[in-house]
Scaffold this active site. Structure first.
Site, PDB file in Angstrom:
ATOM      1  N   LYS A  94       0.866  -1.176   0.000  1.00 22.49           N
ATOM      2  CA  LYS A  94       0.000   0.000   0.000  1.00 22.49           C
ATOM      3  C   LYS A  94       0.904   1.227   0.000  1.00 22.49           C
ATOM      4  CE  LYS A  94      -4.520   0.921   0.558  1.00 22.49           C
ATOM      5  NZ  LYS A  94      -5.688   0.192   0.075  1.00 22.49           N
ATOM      6  N   GLY A 194     -19.933   7.064   5.440  1.00 19.52           N
ATOM      7  CA  GLY A 194     -18.982   7.352   4.366  1.00 19.52           C
ATOM      8  C   GLY A 194     -19.614   6.988   3.038  1.00 19.52           C
ATOM      9  N   GLY A 196     -18.596   7.844  -0.152  1.00 14.69           N
ATOM     10  CA  GLY A 196     -17.709   8.186  -1.257  1.00 14.69           C
ATOM     11  C   GLY A 196     -17.956   7.225  -2.408  1.00 14.69           C
ATOM     12  N   ASN A 197     -16.912   6.898  -3.134  1.00 12.62           N
ATOM     13  CA  ASN A 197     -17.043   6.033  -4.309  1.00 12.62           C
ATOM     14  C   ASN A 197     -17.700   4.702  -3.984  1.00 12.62           C
ATOM     15  OD1 ASN A 197     -15.813   7.714  -6.282  1.00 12.62           O
ATOM     16  ND2 ASN A 197     -13.844   7.307  -5.323  1.00 12.62           N
ATOM     17  N   VAL A 198     -17.219   4.041  -2.925  1.00  9.21           N
ATOM     18  CA  VAL A 198     -17.766   2.725  -2.578  1.00  9.21           C
ATOM     19  C   VAL A 198     -19.107   2.869  -1.855  1.00  9.21           C
ATOM     20  CG1 VAL A 198     -17.360   0.543  -1.402  1.00  9.21           C
ATOM     21  CG2 VAL A 198     -15.429   1.791  -2.367  1.00  9.21           C
TER      22      VAL A 198
HETATM   23  P1  NAD Z   1     -13.727   7.892  -0.944  1.00  5.97           P
HETATM   24  O1  NAD Z   1     -12.619   8.830  -0.641  1.00  5.97           O
HETATM   25  O2  NAD Z   1     -14.368   7.955  -2.277  1.00  5.97           O
HETATM   26  O3  NAD Z   1     -14.879   8.062   0.156  1.00  5.97           O
HETATM   27  C1  NAD Z   1     -14.649   8.165   1.524  1.00  5.97           C
HETATM   28  C2  NAD Z   1     -15.824   8.953   2.089  1.00  5.97           C
HETATM   29  O4  NAD Z   1     -15.750   8.921   3.516  1.00  5.97           O
HETATM   30  C3  NAD Z   1     -15.830  10.420   1.674  1.00  5.97           C
HETATM   31  O5  NAD Z   1     -17.112  10.790   1.191  1.00  5.97           O
HETATM   32  C4  NAD Z   1     -15.482  11.159   2.962  1.00  5.97           C
HETATM   33  O6  NAD Z   1     -16.061  12.433   3.043  1.00  5.97           O
HETATM   34  C5  NAD Z   1     -16.045  10.218   3.996  1.00  5.97           C
HETATM   35  N1  NAD Z   1     -15.470  10.357   5.325  1.00  5.97           N
HETATM   36  C6  NAD Z   1     -14.178  10.565   5.679  1.00  5.97           C
HETATM   37  N2  NAD Z   1     -14.079  10.632   7.015  1.00  5.97           N
HETATM   38  C7  NAD Z   1     -15.312  10.466   7.518  1.00  5.97           C
HETATM   39  C8  NAD Z   1     -15.866  10.426   8.819  1.00  5.97           C
HETATM   40  N3  NAD Z   1     -15.097  10.602   9.894  1.00  5.97           N
HETATM   41  N4  NAD Z   1     -17.202  10.210   8.956  1.00  5.97           N
HETATM   42  C9  NAD Z   1     -17.981  10.039   7.883  1.00  5.97           C
HETATM   43  N5  NAD Z   1     -17.534  10.074   6.624  1.00  5.97           N
HETATM   44  C10 NAD Z   1     -16.225  10.287   6.445  1.00  5.97           C
HETATM   45  O7  NAD Z   1     -13.151   6.415  -0.636  1.00  5.97           O
HETATM   46  P2  NAD Z   1     -13.703   5.033  -1.180  1.00  5.97           P
HETATM   47  O8  NAD Z   1     -12.920   4.654  -2.376  1.00  5.97           O
HETATM   48  O9  NAD Z   1     -15.183   5.085  -1.232  1.00  5.97           O
HETATM   49  O10 NAD Z   1     -13.246   4.039  -0.010  1.00  5.97           O
HETATM   50  C11 NAD Z   1     -13.949   3.974   1.224  1.00  5.97           C
HETATM   51  C12 NAD Z   1     -13.258   2.973   2.142  1.00  5.97           C
HETATM   52  O11 NAD Z   1     -13.244   1.687   1.523  1.00  5.97           O
HETATM   53  C13 NAD Z   1     -11.796   3.302   2.452  1.00  5.97           C
HETATM   54  O12 NAD Z   1     -11.490   2.901   3.765  1.00  5.97           O
HETATM   55  C14 NAD Z   1     -11.024   2.441   1.464  1.00  5.97           C
HETATM   56  O13 NAD Z   1      -9.726   2.131   1.922  1.00  5.97           O
HETATM   57  C15 NAD Z   1     -11.906   1.209   1.430  1.00  5.97           C
HETATM   58  N6  NAD Z   1     -11.767   0.429   0.201  1.00  5.97           N
HETATM   59  C16 NAD Z   1     -12.003   1.001  -1.002  1.00  5.97           C
HETATM   60  C17 NAD Z   1     -11.878   0.240  -2.158  1.00  5.97           C
HETATM   61  C18 NAD Z   1     -12.172   0.813  -3.522  1.00  5.97           C
HETATM   62  O14 NAD Z   1     -12.321   0.042  -4.476  1.00  5.97           O
HETATM   63  N7  NAD Z   1     -12.295   2.123  -3.643  1.00  5.97           N
HETATM   64  C19 NAD Z   1     -11.504  -1.111  -2.077  1.00  5.97           C
HETATM   65  C20 NAD Z   1     -11.307  -1.679  -0.816  1.00  5.97           C
HETATM   66  C21 NAD Z   1     -11.423  -0.879   0.327  1.00  5.97           C
END
Ligand code: NAD
Length: 364
Positions: A94, A194, A196-198
């Site tokens: 990572k 949260g 975001g994307n996921v």
């Molecule tokens: P992202 O950056 O698109 O979304 C994260 C969201 O969390 C944002 O909207 C942000 O505003 C919000 N956030 C941050 N701190 C917060 C808090 N204290 N309270 C509430 N909301 C908060 O990220 P993502 O790609 O959606 O990933 C989300 C999680 O899933 C991460 O931990 C990432 O490591 C994990 N993950 C993602 C993937 C992937 O394919 N993108 C794969 C495996 C794991």
């Protein structure tokens, strides 16, 4: 001359990497610095027994470099177990870039980061994580082949987040089947923290099935956007853990299941996308078990993304991506059942399976 006492005191201070709590026999930790672009990054390679260390790059405004180091150590270790349990021939790695992704990310900085990745000659392969977009990986691709998650237009598998969300949805369904006797999520009260994307893609899956979804995020604009799109409710309180709910889906950052929240949690199931949801895997895994809260291990159910990017290395197509991701349902159910039979936490049951695959390869 420095006295022996001073030396030993100093030693405690100068064991910043191998002495870190999160250090777990990582093979390599690389600190990357570039004055011209302002890049400050750390690449963590935890284990390469099963293959090159693959894992995303996170850009985040950490409060300190210690926090960034701790994060990369924990995240890279998680990747080792994620790939191992998913049956992929990949090790765990990572990267973290210290900085604000909205204001400090420039094409020059991303390319410079790519050059550092390239210098590792393929021992580490990057992809996107929090704060990264497919376009950023396209930029990295201009300086190194050791990158996945590039856009479909450039021959990649595209944004992994919808597949990650689909895998989380599968894992959540399996946990619901185990806990409630049915994997139908209709009318289940689910808090997604949260979006975001996921998180957003998960909300889509959940609302399609008729779940009663509440969303929480620190980004107000995002909350309103997702609420309007899927007709879900925004959680306006200040302690969502204490709310009555069936399922808690952590999809922001890690360690939200900790000494404080664990006593407040009203959920019967925890199933989400965030990496390292348990602040302390062993301790909090045990506390959840004692409280009768079913925890679907994060590194198992959020593997959809890595399945998606692995396709770029192995040249398998969409159908195989979906098949592998849907298999998360079976593995989750198996692990929840094994944990009960063996009287261990679900976290440990999952770790043990992953570790046995690594050991088998190592001893071969
Ligand atoms: P992202 O950056 O698109 O979304 C994260 C969201 O969390 C944002 O909207 C942000 O505003 C919000 N956030 C941050 N701190 C917060 C808090 N204290 N309270 C509430 N909301 C908060 O990220 P993502 O790609 O959606 O990933 C989300 C999680 O899933 C991460 O931990 C990432 O490591 C994990 N993950 C993602 C993937 C992937 O394919 N993108 C794969 C495996 C794991």
């Amino acid at each position: 001359m420095i006295s022996e006492v001073v030396k030993s005191n100093e030693l405690q201070k100068i064991d910043p990497v191998f002495g870190q709590l999160s250090f777990d026999n990582h093979e390599q930790v690389v600190f990357c610095n570039d004055k011209d672009t302002g890049l400050k990054a750390i690449i963590g390679i935890h284990n390469t027994v099963l293959g090159p260390a693959l894992g995303g790059t996170r850009m985040w405004q950490y409060n300190s470099e210690w926090e960034a180091l701790n994060d990369v150590l924990r995240l890279s270790r998680g990747m080792t177990y994620k790939s191992a349990i998913t049956g992929l021939n990949l090790g765990g790695g990572k990267a973290v870039i210290i900085g604000n992704a909205k204001t400090e990310k420039t094409p020059e900085l991303m390319k410079r980061f790519g050059e550092f990745v390239h210098s590792l000659s393929g021992r580490y392969i990057t992809a996107e994580d929090v704060g990264m977009e497919t376009e950023d990986m396209d930029l990295v691709r201009t300086v190194t082949p050791y990158v996945t998650g590039i856009s479909e237009a450039k021959g990649g598998a595209g944004n992994p987040s919808p597949i990650t969300a689909y895998g989380v949805f599968m894992g959540m369904k399996a946990a619901a089947k185990y806990t409630f006797g049915s994997d139908i999520l209709e009318d289940k009260v689910i808090y997604v923290e949260g979006i975001g994307n996921v998180g957003e893609a998960l909300v889509e899956n959940l609302t399609n099935e008729g779940a009663k979804v509440y969303i929480a995020d620190i980004n107000q604009e995002r909350l309103e956007e997702v609420r309007d799109k899927y007709s879900v409710d925004i959680y306006r309180g200040n302690n969502l853990y204490a709310e009555p709910m069936d399922i808690y889906a952590p999809c922001a950052l890690g360690a939200t299941v900790n000494d404080t929240t664990i006593h407040q949690l009203q959920a019967k199931v925890i199933a989400g996308a965030a990496n390292n949801q348990l602040a302390d895997g062993k301790k909090h895994g045990m506390m959840l078990r004692e409280r009768g809260i079913v925890y679907a291990p994060d590194f198992l159910i959020n593997a959809g993304g890595i399945i998606n990017v692995y396709a770029e290395l192995e040249n398998y197509g969409r159908q195989e991506i979906i098949r592998k991701t849907e298999n998360i349902y079976n593995t989750t159910l198996e692990i929840l059942t094994n944990a009960e039979t063996d009287g261990v936490t679900t976290h440990k049951a999952a770790l043990d399976i992953a570790q046995s695959r690594i050991d088998a390869k190592k001893n071969n």
